[in-house]
Design a protein around this motif. Structure first.
Motif, PDB file in Angstrom:
ATOM      1  N   ASP A 296       0.819  -1.212   0.000  1.00  0.00           N
ATOM      2  CA  ASP A 296       0.000   0.000   0.000  1.00  0.00           C
ATOM      3  C   ASP A 296       0.853   1.263   0.000  1.00  0.00           C
ATOM      4  O   ASP A 296       0.424   2.319   0.462  1.00  0.00           O
ATOM      5  CB  ASP A 296      -0.960   0.020   1.193  1.00  0.00           C
ATOM      6  CG  ASP A 296      -0.224  -0.050   2.525  1.00  0.00           C
ATOM      7  OD1 ASP A 296       1.023  -0.158   2.507  1.00  0.00           O
ATOM      8  OD2 ASP A 296      -0.882   0.005   3.581  1.00  0.00           O
ATOM      9  N   ARG A 298       2.164   4.074  -2.049  1.00  0.00           N
ATOM     10  CA  ARG A 298       1.864   4.716  -3.330  1.00  0.00           C
ATOM     11  C   ARG A 298       3.136   5.045  -4.109  1.00  0.00           C
ATOM     12  O   ARG A 298       3.182   4.901  -5.336  1.00  0.00           O
ATOM     13  CB  ARG A 298       1.043   5.991  -3.086  1.00  0.00           C
ATOM     14  CG  ARG A 298       0.727   6.760  -4.363  1.00  0.00           C
ATOM     15  CD  ARG A 298      -0.228   7.910  -4.102  1.00  0.00           C
ATOM     16  NE  ARG A 298      -0.400   8.726  -5.286  1.00  0.00           N
ATOM     17  CZ  ARG A 298      -1.177   8.415  -6.318  1.00  0.00           C
ATOM     18  NH1 ARG A 298      -1.848   7.269  -6.296  1.00  0.00           N
ATOM     19  NH2 ARG A 298      -1.285   9.203  -7.360  1.00  0.00           N
ATOM     20  N   THR A 321      -6.631  -8.036  -5.247  1.00  0.00           N
ATOM     21  CA  THR A 321      -6.245  -7.657  -3.892  1.00  0.00           C
ATOM     22  C   THR A 321      -7.423  -7.850  -2.954  1.00  0.00           C
ATOM     23  O   THR A 321      -8.583  -7.852  -3.370  1.00  0.00           O
ATOM     24  CB  THR A 321      -5.775  -6.189  -3.843  1.00  0.00           C
ATOM     25  OG1 THR A 321      -5.397  -5.855  -2.506  1.00  0.00           O
ATOM     26  CG2 THR A 321      -6.860  -5.234  -4.314  1.00  0.00           C
ATOM     27  N   SER A 323      -7.686  -5.746  -0.398  1.00  0.00           N
ATOM     28  CA  SER A 323      -7.767  -4.445   0.263  1.00  0.00           C
ATOM     29  C   SER A 323      -8.416  -3.392  -0.621  1.00  0.00           C
ATOM     30  O   SER A 323      -7.959  -3.133  -1.732  1.00  0.00           O
ATOM     31  CB  SER A 323      -6.360  -3.982   0.671  1.00  0.00           C
ATOM     32  OG  SER A 323      -6.373  -2.635   1.073  1.00  0.00           O
ATOM     33  N   SER A 325      -8.387  -0.227   0.002  1.00  0.00           N
ATOM     34  CA  SER A 325      -7.501   0.933  -0.086  1.00  0.00           C
ATOM     35  C   SER A 325      -6.426   0.722  -1.141  1.00  0.00           C
ATOM     36  O   SER A 325      -6.065   1.654  -1.864  1.00  0.00           O
ATOM     37  CB  SER A 325      -6.860   1.221   1.274  1.00  0.00           C
ATOM     38  OG  SER A 325      -6.106   0.119   1.730  1.00  0.00           O
ATOM     39  N   ILE A 326      -5.910  -0.510  -1.260  1.00  0.00           N
ATOM     40  CA  ILE A 326      -4.918  -0.795  -2.299  1.00  0.00           C
ATOM     41  C   ILE A 326      -5.573  -0.700  -3.676  1.00  0.00           C
ATOM     42  O   ILE A 326      -4.991  -0.158  -4.619  1.00  0.00           O
ATOM     43  CB  ILE A 326      -4.294  -2.192  -2.080  1.00  0.00           C
ATOM     44  CG1 ILE A 326      -3.435  -2.186  -0.810  1.00  0.00           C
ATOM     45  CG2 ILE A 326      -3.462  -2.622  -3.284  1.00  0.00           C
ATOM     46  CD1 ILE A 326      -2.896  -3.533  -0.430  1.00  0.00           C
ATOM     47  N   LEU A 329      -5.876   2.870  -4.476  1.00  0.00           N
ATOM     48  CA  LEU A 329      -4.559   3.456  -4.734  1.00  0.00           C
ATOM     49  C   LEU A 329      -4.067   3.146  -6.145  1.00  0.00           C
ATOM     50  O   LEU A 329      -3.517   4.001  -6.829  1.00  0.00           O
ATOM     51  CB  LEU A 329      -3.572   2.930  -3.684  1.00  0.00           C
ATOM     52  CG  LEU A 329      -2.109   3.351  -3.746  1.00  0.00           C
ATOM     53  CD1 LEU A 329      -1.530   3.331  -2.339  1.00  0.00           C
ATOM     54  CD2 LEU A 329      -1.284   2.405  -4.614  1.00  0.00           C
ATOM     55  N   SER A 486     -11.263  -1.827   4.952  1.00  0.00           N
ATOM     56  CA  SER A 486     -10.411  -1.792   3.770  1.00  0.00           C
ATOM     57  C   SER A 486      -9.908  -3.182   3.406  1.00  0.00           C
ATOM     58  O   SER A 486      -9.705  -3.495   2.233  1.00  0.00           O
ATOM     59  CB  SER A 486      -9.227  -0.849   4.010  1.00  0.00           C
ATOM     60  OG  SER A 486      -8.284  -0.935   2.964  1.00  0.00           O
ATOM     61  N   ARG A 487      -9.732  -4.038   4.414  1.00  0.00           N
ATOM     62  CA  ARG A 487      -9.207  -5.383   4.179  1.00  0.00           C
ATOM     63  C   ARG A 487     -10.308  -6.404   3.900  1.00  0.00           C
ATOM     64  O   ARG A 487     -10.086  -7.618   3.982  1.00  0.00           O
ATOM     65  CB  ARG A 487      -8.369  -5.812   5.382  1.00  0.00           C
ATOM     66  CG  ARG A 487      -7.119  -4.971   5.553  1.00  0.00           C
ATOM     67  CD  ARG A 487      -6.427  -5.197   6.888  1.00  0.00           C
ATOM     68  NE  ARG A 487      -5.358  -4.232   7.064  1.00  0.00           N
ATOM     69  CZ  ARG A 487      -4.113  -4.411   6.647  1.00  0.00           C
ATOM     70  NH1 ARG A 487      -3.787  -5.548   6.048  1.00  0.00           N
ATOM     71  NH2 ARG A 487      -3.201  -3.481   6.837  1.00  0.00           N
TER      72      ARG A 487
END
Length: 906
Positions: A296, A298, A321, A323, A325-326, A329, A486-487
């Protein structure tokens, strides 16, 4: 599998021992050397723990050794807790200015000399226990595994692109959708040939089939690229290694190109590798799959992306993924969120895994049980395959019923089964999240978590620490919730800023049970054989209370009643708990029907949370409660017969949250003046209360103020709360809403404002102007005579959510409401005329509000129950507000609504 819960307990303890505060305290009380020796031994043991976890399944003695280490670490935390308590007692004595209190303190067991002797002896005992147990570790052939603090990682096996498409069930439509995304021009391109590289993220929980779907797409003949490369990134994100893998993948997949054989490039330096990579990709339209992405950072991703952005227009990257958030990103288009299989597809996959072809026709009774088994899998293919494969060619009915009735974590697991797959997600989390995760197991499956369900546990158990000494612990814990979301661990996640709710995926709940199976116990009527070392108990059935008495451990830290409406009805059982479990941090007696709290509750000197809310019998509380200097949360909301608050309340110097129901007419400002850390203050059904305080002292830390159903309250001194961020006012008939109507209007820092059930209010109060620069949430509810929104509304440049309900006289919106560019959600319910004007496409206001992301309008209420459903399911803010009161009053609100005669002009 590396089970890292014990490791995290040790890691957390080492962190505390290394802190400046503990070092100073240990020097002050003459126990520094003992603590250092303990820390040194624990550091050595920490290195053995991961190896021990790997070997525990082969050696029963190793499992016992791990439990002993965990028990010692937890006992050490109890001992160290004494430093903090002693400091708080000293504060109270000095602040009192009372000579008699100082004398009592000197002759008590808490005086400095007695405390120093007691602490030295306790730490010596702990150190000797650890030395003895640590020496036993060498007998098991354990080796030290060095790992960075906060990280314990069990990596997944490397993936490959080959797949038998005929064996995959239920992913046809997903494959088609991904192929559409691959074949169409980049949505962010110029419509002729996309100049930027499109990155398509596929996101979902472990075991859902993200890699399988990527394989299906990768091998589909319609996916036409000059180069197709598959790289598994489940190991650490090492750019050099990824470049090597990409180059090797090109060589392996493109034999017709000039690369005659896979090159030996491992010894090339970075400059040579980059040159080789760019020469192979340059001008080629390629598809790159980055499977199982965990990174994660960036900056690292941009570095890699810049290296591969030399391909021809139309090149694509597909990322799998767990996640969100990943995915956000990396992705250049919205994530493709992979959902579970349908029940029919799940059953088909289960049958395929459990029977030989056609064999299921001979066992219709087993197929019926299979239908029940797949329900618990929630459409996760790996879970379906795990349970189906465990029954392959087994036709004994009792074995099928055992699988149907067991939690997944109770079943034998092979390396490629569902629990190891989910365990990988757990192992990838930082230490602070892993430690918190286990306590989800204290709630039953399907539980709807509110604002404070988990936050209160994590904070009370010391799992949340301020990073700079001044941060709000609730805010930090809230960040943990966001990380779990997020996960992909959470379901039905709804977020309204400070207010949120969610559920836990059933399979994730199984994982929490597995992680904490000796530490946390969910006690039900059929619960037997509670582990001796259990420290956290959650009681979910009344019939199970007798079994709660058989807990052998005296180190219990948590007693919960998480189910609404179910509490304790035995005063004698409470006395037993208070006398036996002296290390309690959390005592939840909400919804109980006991009339006496014993004076001996003061012996629970480690207690952080005491929840007595919604107890209809308590008339008084013992003043001894005020000797609980560690207490952070005291909940008395809904104690309708409580006559007064206990004397000495101001001695609760650690208090951060206080909810009150009392028959008092006025509260003593002197008591509240000592609350230097109070962040949340809640008044509920204080019918006699006319003014909040009899003084003018400011509560400088208060961030949330809730006042509801206080029928006699006349004024509210907002100037007492300079840092107030959330204000909830409801059903206070006598309240002068002008509040502080002085000039100039006071500048406020408020972010969230909820005004509900004020039938006499004609206009919103002028003091709202003072919050125009900061307000993010505004809910106006059941104010039937309100005819106009305040002029300052359109200056609220930070406003994200505006909710209007049952304001039947409100006919207009400000004409420049379009200037609220930050507004993301607009909800209008039960406002007939206004609702018509805001209807999509046809309403006269539509052009002014069309830019808002989420708009919900509902005018067509056909009777009360329809209204109730709409309010409960769609207009969630009022009910989510009740989660600020531990979610306990939600049902009360609904019951009150049922008693009302709702008349609306529709």
């Amino acid at each position: 599998m590396a089970e890292s819960f014990v490791f995290d307990v040790a890691d957390s303890l080492l962190g505390k021992l290394a802190s400046y505060a503990y070092e100073e305290a240990s020097r002050a009380y003459g126990v520094y050397e003992d603590l250092q020796e303990f820390k040194d031994t624990l550091s050595i043991v920490r290195g053995l723990l991961l190896d021990a976890e790997e070997k525990k399944n082969q050696q029963h003695a190793v499992r016992d050794w791990l439990r002993q280490i965990q028990s010692i670490c937890s006992d050490a935390e109890d001992v160290l807790d004494g430093f903090e308590l002693q400091d708080k007692r000293k504060q109270v004595v000095e602040a009192s200015g009372s000579t008699s209190m100082k004398v009592r303190h000197f002759f008590s067991s808490s005086n400095p000399l007695a405390f120093r002797f007691k602490m030295a002896q306790q730490i010596k005992d702990i150190r000797e226990r650890l030395d003895k147990v640590a020496s036993n570790g060498t007998k098991f052939g354990l080796t030290t595994i060095n790992v960075s603090p906060g990280l314990v990682v069990q990596r997944r096996e490397m993936t490959y692109p080959d797949v038998d498409a005929s064996s995959i069930i239920g992913r046809e439509s997903d494959r088609e959708e991904i192929i559409k995304l691959l074949m169409q021009p980049h949505p962010q391109g110029d419509g002729v040939g996309d100049k930027s590289m499109c990155v398509i993220p596929i996101v979902g929980i472990g075991g859902l089939g993200k890699t399988t779907l990527a394989k299906l797409v990768f091998n589909d003949k319609r996916v036409d690229f000059h180069l197709k490369m598959w790289v598994c990134v489940s190991n650490a994100f090492d750019i050099k290694q990824i470049i090597i893998n990409i180059i090797n993948s090109i060589s392996a997949s493109a034999p017709t190109l000039t690369f005659s054989h896979q090159e030996n490039i491992n010894n090339l330096d970075m400059v040579q590798l980059v040159s080789r990579l760019r020469s192979k990709l340059s001008g080629q339209k390629f598809l790159l799959v980055l499977d199982d992405m965990w990174m994660d950072d960036r900056a690292k991703w941009i570095e890699l992306k810049d290296l591969i952005k030399v391909g021809a227009p139309g090149s694509k990257v597909m990322v799998t993924t767990r996640s969100n958030s990943i995915a956000s990103l990396m992705g250049t288009i919205p994530s493709y969120v992979l959902h579970g299989l349908s029940m029919d597809n799940s059953l088909a996959l289960f049958v395929k895994s459990a029977f030989k072809e056609g064999e299921e026709e001979k066992f219709p009774n087993l197929v019926e049980i299979a239908k029940e088994i797949v329900k618990k899998c929630l459409g996760v293919p790996l879970a379906v395959k795990t349970l189906g494969s465990s029954l392959y060619s087994k036709f004994d009915l009792t074995k099928w019923e055992f699988v149907r009735d067991s939690e997944i974590w109770n079943l034998e697991q092979k390396q490629d089964d569902i629990l190891p797959a989910l365990k990988l997600s757990y192992d990838q989390m930082p230490s602070y999240l892993r430690h918190c995760f286990a306590y989800f197991s204290l709630y039953p499956k399907g539980y709807s978590f509110g604002v404070n369900s988990m936050l209160k546990i994590w904070i009370a158990l010391g799992l949340v620490e301020s990073r700079n000494g001044s941060e709000n612990l609730e805010n930090i814990a809230r960040e943990y919730i966001d990380e779990f979301h997020s996960r992909s661990f959470l379901l039905d996640y709804t977020d309204q800023g400070q207010l949120f709710s969610f559920k836990l995926h059933d399979l994730v709940h199984d994982l929490a049970l597995y992680v904490a199976k000796y530490e946390c116990v969910l006690v039900q009527s059929h619960t037997r054989n509670i582990p001796n070392q259990v420290r956290h108990v959650s009681i979910v059935e009344k019939d199970s209370l007798d079994h709660a008495l058989i807990l052998k451990s005296k180190q219990v830290r948590t007693i919960l009643f998480p189910i609404r409406g179910m509490g304790l009805d035995s005063a004698s059982l409470l006395e037993t708990w208070v006398s036996r479990y002296k290390f309690l941090r959390i005592l939840d007696l909400s919804d109980s029907s006991i009339d006496i709290i014993p004076d001996s509750i003061a012996k629970l000197e480690h207690l952080r949370t005491l929840d007595l809310s919604n107890n209809s019998k308590i008339k008084r509380l013992p003043n001894s409660i005020c000797r609980l200097q560690n207490l952070q949360v005291l909940l008395l909301s809904g104690c309708m017969e409580l006559k007064t608050l206990p004397k000495g309340l101001g001695n609760l110097v650690s208090l951060r949250k206080l909810s009150i129901t009392t028959k008092q007419y006025v509260l003593s400002q002197n008591e509240f003046a000592s609350f230097n850390y109070l962040q949340t203050l809640d008044f509920y059904c204080c019918e006699n209360l006319k003014i909040l305080f009899d003084g003018a002292h400011q509560l400088t830390f208060l961030e949330t103020l809730i006042v509801q159903s206080c029928g006699s309250l006349e004024s509210l001194p907002l100037y007492c709360f300079p840092k107030l961020q959330t204000l909830y006012l409801r059903d206070c008939k006598m309240l002068d809403m002008s509040l502080n109507n002085e000039n100039p209007i006071q500048k406020l820092k408020m972010k969230h404002l909820y005004l509900t059930e004020f039938p006499r209010l004609l206009t919103l109060p002028r003091w709202i102007v003072g919050a125009a620069d900061t307000l993010e949430t505004l809910l106006i509810d059941d104010i039937p005579n309100l005819k106009m929104l305040p002029e300052c509304l359109t200056t609220m440049t930070h406003l994200k959510m505006l909710g209007i309900r049952l304001c039947t006289q409100l006919l207009t919106l400000p004409i420049d409401i379009h200037s609220l560019t930050a507004l993301e959600e607009l909800l209008i319910y039960g406002c007939h005329e206004l609702g018509i004007k805001c209807q999509p496409q046809i309403g006269e206001y539509w052009s002014m509000i069309a830019h808002i992301k989420h708009i919900s309008i509902d005018n067509h209420f056909e009777g009360f129950h329809y209204l109730q459903d709409k309010v409960y399911n769609m207009m969630r803010l009022e009910w989510k507000r009740n989660m600020l009161l531990e979610g306990r009053q939600e049902m009360n609100c609904l019951m009150q609504m049922e008693k009302k005669n709702v008349n609306m002009k529709l």
